[in-house]
Design an enzyme around this catalytic site. Structure first.
Site, PDB file in Angstrom:
ATOM      1  CB  THR A 137      -0.926   0.005   1.227  1.00 26.27           C
ATOM      2  OG1 THR A 137      -1.737  -1.167   1.199  1.00 26.27           O
ATOM      3  CG2 THR A 137      -1.826   1.225   1.229  1.00 26.27           C
ATOM      4  CD  GLU A 138       3.365   3.089  -3.902  1.00 33.29           C
ATOM      5  OE1 GLU A 138       4.343   2.405  -4.218  1.00 33.29           O
ATOM      6  OE2 GLU A 138       2.898   3.998  -4.624  1.00 33.29           O
ATOM      7  CD  GLU A 251      -3.802  -9.181   3.282  1.00 37.81           C
ATOM      8  OE1 GLU A 251      -3.746  -8.232   4.078  1.00 37.81           O
ATOM      9  OE2 GLU A 251      -3.388  -9.113   2.100  1.00 37.81           O
ATOM     10  NE  ARG A 252      -8.541  -9.204  -1.173  1.00 36.29           N
ATOM     11  CZ  ARG A 252      -8.254  -8.872  -2.423  1.00 36.29           C
ATOM     12  NH1 ARG A 252      -8.489  -9.744  -3.409  1.00 36.29           N
ATOM     13  NH2 ARG A 252      -7.724  -7.699  -2.704  1.00 36.29           N
ATOM     14  CD  GLN A 345     -27.117  -0.779  21.295  1.00 32.82           C
ATOM     15  OE1 GLN A 345     -26.232   0.072  21.354  1.00 32.82           O
ATOM     16  NE2 GLN A 345     -28.359  -0.539  21.663  1.00 32.82           N
TER      17      GLN A 345
END
Length: 392
Positions: A137-138, A251-252, A345
């Site tokens: 990622t960048e 990864e997913r 909740q």
């Protein structure tokens, strides 16, 4: 085994070997992690010694080849899912993200790298002596991997790297970075993978503070004329994009399993609270509205876990397709968001006070929904692969 983890005993995908692994990892977490996790969350990173202890316990090397120090004989993909489940018990997603960061940094090397590179990198990583991270990622790119800007220009027997990476898990502690760089023209066809020694001159790191995954150190990394030996090229030049994409699928799947695991942790804490907290003269669980909430949480978790297990089986049988991982990740993160909300909740004000697992898990919903590919990107990717309308 409790009422909240006996799902494996009722599943056709798990047997006594998976339960034995679960018990082993559970003992490790109770002994080496649970007493310290709150302090590590406050400090913003895991101690390096934990990696060595995890290696000695057989955790780091699970399902990696024996010749590199791993343990693959007799282990299948479902043992990996069990490991993810048990590491989630403390309710801190940064533990699995950072302790197991080699799960995204090492596979491209083992799949594409030379034997010399594998022998040089994998054994010390799996021994817990070195830490490896993944740099994709960048700051200006996000999920648009094919348009990354970091460059690597060949200069003799080295590459000279300039640019930067953002939101890098284990980026502050990493010894090595499996890094995506542009060595050719525009698009995915110009991308290569390089192994960068993070002690190299010209590497600068900046720690990033975060809403969740706080015990996982995260960094912005800048490269200024960083020289990387050409022998650190992972696979062929300009052929790194396929390695990145293949990495994303596993990864997913792992993130989807993590969502199921953390949802179960949140539900367990909510159920225990509901059984012990009294309101209007009876336990909270005595109220129909609360029972409905808990049952609906269980419904969502069970449905998502069934899809996770099916996708894992498809991987095992070589019948998987990328669109399923993309859609599964969206299903899992939306499920986690719903379960975490309902658990909060049930706990009421207690869920807003630091110290409950639900409070921590609720803060970590967003990183799951964004990391590894945002919901929007995932659904568009699946749509294009299943129905056409654009390049995949």
């Amino acid at each position: 085994m409790t009422a909240f983890d006996d799902w494996r005993a009722r599943s056709p995908y798990y047997d006594e070997t998976h339960e034995a692994l679960a018990q082993s990892v559970r003992r490790f977490v109770a002994r080496e992690v649970a007493p310290h996790i709150d302090r590590w969350e406050a400090e913003g990173e895991l101690p390096r010694a934990l990696h060595k202890k995890a290696s000695d316990a057989g955790i780091l090397g699970l399902r990696y080849p024996e010749q590199y120090g791993g343990h693959s004989e007799g282990f299948d993909i479902f043992h990996g899912l069990v490991l993810t489940e048990e590491l989630a018990a403390v309710g801190a997603g940064g533990l699995g993200a950072s302790l197991m960061t080699h799960g995204i940094g090492l596979p491209p090397i083992l799949a594409l790298g030379t034997e010399e590179l594998k022998q040089r990198v994998a054994p010390p990583v799996l021994a817990g002596d070195r830490i490896i991270a993944l740099g994709i990622t960048e700051a200006g790119g996000g999920s648009d991997v094919a348009n990354l800007k970091t460059t690597a220009v060949r200069d003799g027997d080295s590459y000279v790297v300039n640019g930067g990476k953002m939101f890098i898990t284990s980026g502050m502690r990493a010894d090595w970075l499996t890094c995506a760089v542009r060595t050719g023209g525009p698009g995915g066809a110009g991308i290569s993978l390089l192994l960068i020694d993070m002690a190299s001159p010209g590497v600068e790191r900046t720690r990033l503070d975060k809403m969740g995954w706080r015990c996982s150190d995260t960094a912005a990394i800048h490269f200024s004329d960083v020289r990387v030996p050409a022998s650190n090229l992972i696979g062929q030049e300009n052929a790194g994009f396929i390695g990145i994409m293949r990495n994303f699928n596993s990864e997913r799947l792992g993130m989807a399993m993590g969502c199921c695991a953390y949802a179960r942790v949140a539900m367990a804490e909510a159920a225990e609270w509901a059984q012990n907290r009294e309101t209007f003269g009876k336990p909270l669980v005595g109220h129909q509205s609360i029972r409905i909430k808990l049952a609906d949480m269980e419904r969502q978790i069970e449905a998502t876990q069934a899809w996770v297990d099916l996708c894992a089986w498809q991987v095992k049988e070589a019948k998987d397709r990328p669109a399923d991982f993309a859609m599964l990740k969206v299903q899992a993160t939306r499920m986690l968001e719903s379960v975490a909300r309902e658990a909060a909740q049930v706990l009421g004000g207690a869920s807003y006070i630091t110290g409950s697992k639900v409070e921590r898990i609720y803060r970590e919903v967003r990183v799951n929904a964004i990391g590894g590919g945002s919901e929007e990107i995932m659904l568009d990717l699946a749509g294009r692969q299943l129905f056409g309308g654009g390049k995949t």
